[in-house]
Design an enzyme around this catalytic site. Sequence first.
Site, PDB file in Angstrom:
ATOM      1  CE  LYS A 240      -1.848   2.237   3.374  1.00  0.00           C
ATOM      2  NZ  LYS A 240      -2.593   2.689   4.576  1.00  0.00           N
ATOM      3  N   PRO A 257      -3.594   2.109  -4.886  1.00  0.00           N
ATOM      4  CG  PRO A 257      -2.460   3.866  -3.911  1.00  0.00           C
ATOM      5  CD  PRO A 257      -3.366   3.546  -5.047  1.00  0.00           C
ATOM      6  CD  GLN A 304      -7.175   4.540  -4.971  1.00  0.00           C
ATOM      7  OE1 GLN A 304      -6.855   5.709  -5.172  1.00  0.00           O
ATOM      8  NE2 GLN A 304      -6.650   3.813  -4.006  1.00  0.00           N
TER       9      GLN A 304
END
Length: 341
Positions: A240, A257, A304
């Site tokens: 991440k 991520p 995202q």
Amino acid sequence: LQFLYFIEVGARMSKWASLGTRFSLQRTLFCGQVFGWRDVGNNEYMGVIGKRVYALRQCDNAEVQFKCVIPSRDKNAKETLSDYFNLQTDLEALQKQWMKLEENSLQKALSVLLKEKAASGVCYLRVIRQDPEECLLSFLCTQNNNVARITGMLDRFCKEFGDKIGKAGEMTWHAFPTAKKLAEVKGLEQKLQEMGFGYRAKYVAEAVTKLPKMPLKSFRGETPEKARAHLTSLTGVGSKVSDCVALFSLDQHSVTPIDTHILRLAQIHFKDSIQFTKTLTPKTYTSIQKAWFDSFGPYAGWAQSILFHAELVTPAGKRKRAADDDDDDTPKAKATKKKKK
């Protein structure tokens, strides 16, 4: 008097100029991709890029304006900010493209969100192109943490170790300390512990000894897989954190991520195509990233970021409380928890 003099002189020597674009400064600067900006009121924001303090303003027509505050003149300010906000990426075109996608429920969710905001003519948010070293050291502090606490930690970090730039508004501004300078600080890990960094102190202290020999900016030309391999060689950098650094500083626009918020979205929208387990395994992590890429293509990381922000705030615009918000390592918080027990 000194403060008023500074404001008056700054006003005479620096004027607002247009950045030539319209996007939400509030969402972009406070969505968790960068932590050094401050809301100073009246739709104005101040922050540090390199060793300069910049002011940004959201006009009534949503136009973004800027000026360099310290120093008050900077002929390269527009170029610096254009690079910082990735203005070479046509976000308006991307949003129009995403609004047409309806092949799966995740695409529909983004399409609906963007259509709701389309009337204003303002792009939702931009992905920032940060200095890679600053980005990496910042995201080492994000694990099991929240935006408000991270911001406070990094503010103390800059005040303690960063070069003083000067005073503007109600704050004294400092540059983000370089790894080279931090590596020379004796007892850095212990000092960070005392500042409330908790177990993250070790990660930062170890990273700064290796970063001076690691050419992070050269990773901008690497594939996402190679960039991750380099980054995860550092203690404390997992998938991440490395993916956040890749997206927010290394031009890896397709990288997504995966944190608890994005995992929650994946469990909703990909429940029929991905086999989820109680813990986020490397296999599941990769499957989620592939699903995002298949949905949004080479700028999946931007899509995202937009949905991450929407997931992070309530309809009223207030930040939701995440499950990991209780992990506060500051001495004051620890003492408070001990009393409660």
